[in-house]
Write a protein that holds these residues in place. Structure first.
Motif, short mmCIF file in Angstrom:
data_model
loop_
_atom_site.label_atom_id
_atom_site.label_comp_id
_atom_site.label_asym_id
_atom_site.label_seq_id
_atom_site.Cartn_x
_atom_site.Cartn_y
_atom_site.Cartn_z
N TRP A 356 0.82 -1.21 0.00
CA TRP A 356 0.00 0.00 0.00
C TRP A 356 0.85 1.27 0.00
CZ3 TRP A 356 -4.88 -0.62 -1.13
CH2 TRP A 356 -5.54 -1.79 -0.77
N THR A 357 1.96 1.23 0.73
CA THR A 357 2.78 2.44 0.89
C THR A 357 3.40 2.89 -0.41
OG1 THR A 357 3.30 1.85 3.18
CG2 THR A 357 4.78 3.40 2.09
N VAL A 358 4.02 1.98 -1.15
CA VAL A 358 4.73 2.36 -2.37
C VAL A 358 3.80 3.01 -3.40
CG1 VAL A 358 6.03 1.47 -4.34
CG2 VAL A 358 6.60 0.72 -2.03
N PRO A 359 2.65 2.39 -3.75
CA PRO A 359 1.78 3.07 -4.71
C PRO A 359 1.28 4.42 -4.25
CG PRO A 359 1.16 0.76 -4.50
CD PRO A 359 2.13 1.05 -3.40
N SER A 360 1.11 4.59 -2.95
CA SER A 360 0.54 5.85 -2.44
C SER A 360 1.51 7.01 -2.51
CB SER A 360 0.06 5.66 -1.00
OG SER A 360 1.17 5.55 -0.12
N GLU A 361 2.81 6.73 -2.64
CA GLU A 361 3.78 7.82 -2.57
C GLU A 361 4.46 8.14 -3.90
OE1 GLU A 361 6.72 6.58 0.25
OE2 GLU A 361 7.50 4.96 -1.00
N ILE A 362 4.11 7.44 -4.96
CA ILE A 362 4.85 7.62 -6.22
C ILE A 362 4.12 8.46 -7.25
CG2 ILE A 362 6.12 5.45 -5.96
CD1 ILE A 362 4.16 4.15 -7.87
N PHE A 363 2.84 8.78 -7.00
CA PHE A 363 2.06 9.49 -8.02
C PHE A 363 2.15 10.99 -7.85
CE2 PHE A 363 0.03 5.36 -8.34
CZ PHE A 363 -0.14 5.24 -9.72
N PRO A 364 2.23 11.74 -8.97
CA PRO A 364 2.12 13.20 -8.89
C PRO A 364 0.69 13.60 -8.57
CG PRO A 364 2.19 12.49 -11.19
CD PRO A 364 2.43 11.27 -10.35
N LEU A 365 0.50 14.87 -8.26
CA LEU A 365 -0.80 15.36 -7.82
C LEU A 365 -1.90 15.12 -8.85
CD1 LEU A 365 -2.37 16.88 -5.62
CD2 LEU A 365 -1.76 19.02 -6.78
N GLU A 366 -1.58 15.29 -10.13
CA GLU A 366 -2.61 15.21 -11.17
C GLU A 366 -3.23 13.82 -11.29
OE1 GLU A 366 -1.26 15.78 -15.14
OE2 GLU A 366 0.43 14.41 -14.95
N THR A 367 -2.49 12.79 -10.91
CA THR A 367 -3.01 11.42 -11.06
C THR A 367 -3.08 10.68 -9.73
OG1 THR A 367 -0.78 10.61 -11.54
CG2 THR A 367 -2.17 11.18 -13.43
N ARG A 368 -3.00 11.42 -8.65
CA ARG A 368 -2.92 10.78 -7.33
C ARG A 368 -4.20 10.00 -6.99
NH1 ARG A 368 0.91 11.03 -4.28
NH2 ARG A 368 0.94 10.93 -2.02
N PRO A 427 11.10 13.35 -1.57
CA PRO A 427 9.85 14.09 -1.53
C PRO A 427 8.94 13.68 -2.69
CG PRO A 427 11.72 15.56 -1.27
CD PRO A 427 12.27 14.23 -1.66
N ILE A 428 7.65 13.68 -2.46
CA ILE A 428 6.71 13.28 -3.51
C ILE A 428 6.88 14.15 -4.75
CG2 ILE A 428 4.25 13.22 -4.10
CD1 ILE A 428 3.69 12.27 -1.28
N GLU A 429 7.17 15.45 -4.54
CA GLU A 429 7.32 16.36 -5.68
C GLU A 429 8.54 16.02 -6.53
OE1 GLU A 429 5.02 18.15 -2.44
OE2 GLU A 429 7.00 17.22 -2.56
N GLU A 430 9.52 15.34 -5.95
CA GLU A 430 10.75 15.00 -6.67
C GLU A 430 10.75 13.56 -7.19
OE1 GLU A 430 13.32 17.25 -7.10
OE2 GLU A 430 11.88 18.68 -6.25
N MET A 431 9.65 12.87 -6.96
CA MET A 431 9.60 11.44 -7.30
C MET A 431 9.80 11.19 -8.78
SD MET A 431 9.27 8.84 -5.21
CE MET A 431 8.29 9.41 -3.82
#
Length: 456
Positions: A356-368, A427-431
């Motif tokens: 659950w953790t990995v998918p939740s932290e890899i998406f940018p805001l537009e597709t979160r 950071p999510i923004e730098e993913m």
């Protein structure tokens, strides 16, 4: 005459020239996608009558109605007189009524697209639940969710069409909603005509096909299909699928049955399954303590290796010491329970939480939101498949069932090693830069993602 010396109609016509918007590809696509909401409304209107007359559907949920149908010559008028059957049809519209009232403040606060997406997601849940319904409660829940989708969709879609359409074409484009509704009814009739021959499961196909136009209604999912989001999409599908393919849910769902099959007594099997549940709960705290120190990859790979070893050991013990009309000795029984607990322990600090953790932290805001929806949907889909198939697989594969899951854990461990970059401390923004530097994904992601938007 109003101030300015012009009649209201004159003002409207004179100023209308200022609102001559262009009919762009985006406008056309947006209107078509939005109007799809009407096709779902029509499909649900048309599909109900056909499904409720199918023998397979009636045998499954309304057996008394099925019997009455066989005696049609006795009372043609009352053979479908059943309030629960009526509730199957009417519940959708009552739920739509309530949802349309709730949709109003949602549409006002979050916009038309948000309501359309909510409607699309509700349709997906409802169609999927109805297609896989195992009892009357699931059937009614699915219809209610479809009703929620209709309430949100019908409230927001006409507004969205009116606001998106150029002024001089607004009437015609807005009528696409009604066109889509009538086409939905026609399609439902054709589908019912075909599926009635697919006994006894044709009704499931009829109800489940409502999910197809629902997919088109959900806008965030369009962006997630772009090449720049391909790595995240793959992870959103693979991580939850792999999480279930470890076999953990099979062990948790069917632990008492599994242990009884190995020769444990009734109480002993329940105690053993309770033990595995306790181990799973405790092992999660290990993950909490280590995930931000050792990283995601280390836990996933090491946990995968431990689970493979445990599955293989259990398969060997059962293959050599447990057969037809045999029970495991006390020593081997304790060993099997111990190894299964070690398997559960490894899952609890690796694929359990990190799935659950990995998918939740890899998406940018537009597709979160879309990414999380896909993750949940895939998880539930594979949970359903494994839960449905496990007992039959246990019967036919016997001890090989553990080798089956060991094979999948091997695949997922190799997958993580080669394709999942370490996300610890990023950071999510730098993913996005992780994927651009990765040896494989950098070949997939376009060098200039902004150009991809201009081609849509």
């Amino acid at each position: 005459m109003p101030a300015g010396g012009l009649a209201p109609t004159g003002v409207a016509k004179e100023r209308a020239e200022l609102y001559q918007g262009r009919v762009t590809l985006y406008v056309i696509i947006a209107c078509i996608v939005a109007a799809v909401g009407g096709s779902i409304f029509g499909y649900d209107i048309g599909i109900s009558g056909g499904v409720t007359s199918m023998d397979g559907f009636l045998r499954e949920f309304f057996h008394s109605m099925y019997i009455s149908k066989q005696h049609a010559h006795e009372n043609n008028y009352c053979k479908y007189d059943n309030q629960v059957l009526a509730a199957f049809t009417s519940s959708l519209y009552f739920a739509g009524l309530v949802a349309s009232l709730v949709a109003s403040p949602v549409t006002r606060k979050y916009g038309r697209r948000a309501s359309i997406v909510c409607g699309g997601l509700s349709f997906l849940v409802g169609a999927s639940t109805n297609a896989g319904a195992q009892n009357l409660a699931m059937l009614l829940f699915g219809r209610i969710m479809l009703g929620v989708g209709i309430g949100f969709g019908n409230q927001a879609v006409p507004l969205y069409l009116s606001e998106m359409a150029p002024t001089h074409l607004r009437g015609a484009l807005n009528m696409m909603f009604q066109v889509a509704t009538t086409l939905g009814i026609f399609t439902a009739n054709m589908v019912n005509y075909g599926t009635q021959k697919l006994e006894p499961w044709g009704w499931r196909l009829s109800l489940g096909l409502a999910a197809i136009p629902a997919l088109l209604m959900t806008h965030p999912f369009r962006n997630i299909l772009k090449k720049r989001n391909r790595p995240q999409l793959v992870m959103a599908i693979c991580m939850p699928a792999f999480q279930i393919l470890t076999g953990i849910n099979s062990i948790l769902f069917y632990a008492p049955v599994l242990f009884q099959s190995m020769g444990f007594g009734g109480n002993a099997s329940l105690y053993s399954s309770a033990l595995t549940g306790a181990v799973l709960a405790g092992s999660t705290f290990i993950s909490i303590a280590l995930v931000d120190r050792l990283g995601r990859r280390a836990l996933l790979i090491s946990g995968g290796i431990q689970m493979i070893i445990c599955q293989v050991i259990v398969a060997i013990i059962l293959g050599l010491k447990f057969g037809n009309n045999q029970e495991l000795s006390k020593g081997y029984s304790i060993l099997v329970v111990t190894v299964i607990c070690l398997f559960v322990l490894a899952f609890g600090w690796s694929w359990g939480p990190l799935g659950w953790t990995v998918p939740s932290e890899i998406f940018p805001l537009e597709t979160r939101s879309a990414g999380q929806s896909i993750t949940v949907a895939v998880n539930l889909l594979f949970t359903f498949i494994i839960a449905q198939c496990f007992l039959a697989m246990l019967c036919h594969l016997k001890f090989g069932i553990f080798l089956f899951f060991a094979g999948w854990i091997t695949v997922m461990t190799v997958f993580v090693y080669f394709f999942l970059p370490e996300t610890k401390g990023v950071p999510i923004e730098e993913m996005i830069f992780l994927w651009r530097k990765h040896w494989f994904w950098k070949k997939i992601i376009p060098e200039y993602p902004e150009l991809e938007d201009q081609t849509v």
